[in-house]
Design an enzyme around this catalytic site. Structure first.
Site, PDB file in Angstrom:
ATOM      1  N   ALA B 113       0.825  -1.220   0.000  1.00 47.06           N
ATOM      2  CA  ALA B 113       0.000   0.000   0.000  1.00 47.06           C
ATOM      3  C   ALA B 113       0.860   1.271   0.000  1.00 47.06           C
ATOM      4  O   ALA B 113       0.505   2.268  -0.643  1.00 47.06           O
ATOM      5  CB  ALA B 113      -0.912  -0.003   1.226  1.00 47.06           C
ATOM      6  N   ASN B 350      -4.345 -10.118   3.213  1.00 47.48           N
ATOM      7  CA  ASN B 350      -3.879  -9.739   1.885  1.00 47.48           C
ATOM      8  C   ASN B 350      -2.539  -9.022   1.981  1.00 47.48           C
ATOM      9  O   ASN B 350      -2.017  -8.532   1.005  1.00 47.48           O
ATOM     10  CB  ASN B 350      -4.923  -8.861   1.186  1.00 47.48           C
ATOM     11  CG  ASN B 350      -5.377  -7.737   2.092  1.00 47.48           C
ATOM     12  OD1 ASN B 350      -4.566  -7.062   2.709  1.00 47.48           O
ATOM     13  ND2 ASN B 350      -6.675  -7.545   2.195  1.00 47.48           N
ATOM     14  N   HIS B 351      -1.985  -8.934   3.204  1.00 48.46           N
ATOM     15  CA  HIS B 351      -0.628  -8.436   3.426  1.00 48.46           C
ATOM     16  C   HIS B 351      -0.412  -7.033   2.852  1.00 48.46           C
ATOM     17  O   HIS B 351       0.617  -6.740   2.256  1.00 48.46           O
ATOM     18  CB  HIS B 351       0.401  -9.434   2.863  1.00 48.46           C
ATOM     19  CG  HIS B 351       0.018 -10.861   3.131  1.00 48.46           C
ATOM     20  ND1 HIS B 351      -0.131 -11.350   4.401  1.00 48.46           N
ATOM     21  CD2 HIS B 351      -0.312 -11.872   2.303  1.00 48.46           C
ATOM     22  CE1 HIS B 351      -0.512 -12.619   4.335  1.00 48.46           C
ATOM     23  NE2 HIS B 351      -0.636 -12.954   3.082  1.00 48.46           N
ATOM     24  N   CYS B 352      -1.437  -6.183   3.035  1.00 48.25           N
ATOM     25  CA  CYS B 352      -1.342  -4.772   2.604  1.00 48.25           C
ATOM     26  C   CYS B 352      -1.194  -4.612   1.098  1.00 48.25           C
ATOM     27  O   CYS B 352      -0.784  -3.570   0.621  1.00 48.25           O
ATOM     28  CB  CYS B 352      -0.205  -4.035   3.297  1.00 48.25           C
ATOM     29  SG  CYS B 352      -0.442  -3.868   5.056  1.00 48.25           S
ATOM     30  N   THR B 353      -1.471  -5.658   0.353  1.00 46.12           N
ATOM     31  CA  THR B 353      -1.389  -5.519  -1.104  1.00 46.12           C
ATOM     32  C   THR B 353      -2.748  -5.906  -1.662  1.00 46.12           C
ATOM     33  O   THR B 353      -2.928  -6.987  -2.207  1.00 46.12           O
ATOM     34  CB  THR B 353      -0.326  -6.444  -1.697  1.00 46.12           C
ATOM     35  OG1 THR B 353      -0.647  -7.758  -1.263  1.00 46.12           O
ATOM     36  CG2 THR B 353       1.049  -6.085  -1.236  1.00 46.12           C
TER      37      THR B 353
END
Lengths: 145, 397
Positions: B113, B350-353
């Protein structure tokens, strides 16, 4: 409700949720709720007619608690008037918050009666009703009965 | 590497979320405590002994960082609060003035992000165009990059290693391509600087951002590297003490030279000194050895996972210590809760993606990310628990 029955209800509904995936979305009001502290994400589609909920579906990815609670909620709200659905929601929130509540009206939703012991899961359990509330509000604003 | 160096490892925890943050060795903790108990003073402010000691240690850290990433000068090293701040400074302190309407910035849908949202905001603000380089088998392929570079492509901004799939990007080749187009390369080093050798000269990187806390250092501390010629043109995001050399009531203002011009206000001194100790610790082991260790653990885990039928691994062919998986038909967060019951900590989500789902075809996964203190014994315990995953709902419900 004993632990085994509670678990059985949740797992059944999580693995084979009721009314997940809607093909023709015409006439349905959509609302989304996602859990900011985790990754649950639910779209709820509700069809209103003559002040009643005549159909509802959901889509999205969520944990076993959210998915199952959404499945059970949808089964319970179809056929109810908006007022009846709101009243069900109030009883459910009362249970989640450990206030006095009407156990008989909640049916399978009683499976979440001990969720207060896991505060981090409260949001998961209330996500479907938060989304339902949004669709009812939209229906009021857009004057869809 | 001695596991006794980490107090957190005395707990009964198996920590596999090093992509999020890392445990701190005692030397880092002690360095931070020493600053607060033995030589507390502000930096660049006083002529007394304590302040001079702090100045010395603070600037010594800048040199250590310079050497760690092989920069040309310590003036090219700016301390920040972390990768996010560094990337925001690059976008809003430099690119906002360097780029013009219609210029293209190339990223991918697998970026964090922090390497997406600043660009999308700048797009709204000044009309640059953010484009996505398509991924090939989840990776950045040099031929695809070539095809994406139009005349208008002025910047490529990529993670050296992505935090979701853990692929190592061919940054040196990409830098060459964009430089031939008179563009710049920005590198998000959050997941790479702690794990593989970084050489900004060899790779010809224009800007690099990374965080201390993912490399054994304290939270709230990070680094912005920029080639001097670009960094010198960067406008400060913050103005105030420490970054000005003089200002008068007549409104004559003069700012300091690099690096202090970009470090307004009292800095996170304790964090910077902690970073110094973390670099010492990493150097004492050797970054290449750390990378080899992580790869060995990854291969060991992949081999062991073959014995479990209902597990899908999404990134078998990447060269870093990250393994992304799901138990079939189980939501990733339920899996991480199940593992948590056994004190095994992995990341679900979603691991900031949030855009990578378009490429991966799946929104949420469990991520294991190794670091130097992880062991094969820990993996054996994980495998044992995963093998019993039919009990998952009994544990979490």
């Amino acid at each position: 409700m004993n632990t085994n029955l509670r678990r059985e209800i949740i797992v059944d509904n999580a693995e084979n949720p009721f009314h997940r995936g809607l093909v023709n979305k015409d006439g349905y009001i959509k609302a989304n709720t996602h859990n900011e502290s985790c990754i649950d994400n639910i779209d709820l589609y509700v069809k209103f007619q003559d002040g009643k909920i005549i159909d509802a579906y959901f889509e999205g990815e969520a944990c076993a608690i959210t998915t199952s609670a959404t499945s059970i909620m949808i089964r319970k709200i179809i056929g109810k008037t908006k007022e009846e659905a709101i009243s069900l929601m109030r009883e459910y929130y009362n249970m989640i918050e450990e206030n006095n509540y009407d156990e008989t009206s909640l049916g399978e939703l009683n499976a979440y009666s001990n969720i207060a012991k896991q505060p981090s899961r409260k949001k998961c359990a209330t996500l479907p009703f938060q989304t339902l509330e949004k669709t009812i509000k939209i229906s009021e604003i857009e004057n869809i009965n | 590497m001695n596991r006794d160096d980490f107090l957190m490892l005395n707990n009964d925890y198996i920590y596999f979320d090093n992509g999020a943050t890392t445990f701190k060795p005692n030397s880092v903790v002690n360095k931070v405590v020493d600053y607060y108990t033995k030589y507390t003073a502000n930096s660049h402010r006083g002529d007394y002994d304590l302040s001079q000691k702090v100045d010395y240690l603070y600037e010594e850290t800048r040199d250590k960082v310079k050497n760690f990433i092989n920069a040309s000068s310590s003036k090219e090293i700016i301390f920040t609060s972390g990768t996010t701040m560094s990337l925001n400074m690059i976008v809003f302190g430099f690119m906002k003035y360097y780029l013009q309407k219609g210029d293209e910035v190339l990223i991918t849908k697998a970026e964090h992000a922090s390497n997406v949202l600043p660009w999308l905001e700048l797009e709204k603000e000044i009309g640059i165009v953010v484009k996505y380089i398509p991924l090939k088998d989840l990776k950045v392929d040099i031929e695809t990059v070539k095809n994406c570079i139009t005349e208008k492509a002025k910047v490529i901004s990529l993670a050296y290693i992505t935090n979701v799939i853990g692929d190592i990007r061919p940054i040196k080749e990409i830098a060459k391509l964009i430089h031939e187009n008179n563009g710049l390369i920005v590198v998000d080093g959050a997941q790479s600087v702690p794990h593989i050798k970084t050489d900004v000269i060899e790779d010809d990187i224009d800007f690099l951002a990374f965080s201390a806390h993912k490399m054994l250092g304290p939270t709230g501390t990070g680094v912005l590297y920029g080639k001097y010629t670009y960094l010198d043109k960067m406008k400060p995001i913050f103005y105030g003490g420490g970054m000005n050399s003089r200002f008068e009531s007549t409104k004559e203002i003069e700012y300091k030279t690099l690096p202090l011009r970009l470090e307004a206000g009292t800095q996170n001194i304790a964090g910077v000194l902690g970073l110094s100790a973390s670099i010492d610790y990493l150097n004492s082991i050797g970054i290449n050895k750390i990378h080899e260790h992580e790869l060995e653990l990854k291969n060991y885990l992949l081999e062991k996972l073959k014995s479990i039928d209902n597990i899908t691994v999404y990134n078998k062919n990447t060269d870093s210590g990250i393994v992304v998986f799901n138990i079939d038909n189980i939501f990733s967060e339920d899996t991480s809760r199940y593992l948590n019951h056994y004190h095994i900590f992995v990341r679900a989500g979603n691991h900031c993606t949030k855009m990578v789902k378009d490429e991966l075809g799946i929104k949420n996964t469990c991520r294991i990310s190794f670091y130097l203190y992880n062991t094969k014994e820990e993996i054996d315990k994980l495998i044992e628990v995963l093998k019993n995953n039919k009990d998952l709902y009994e544990i979490i419900l």
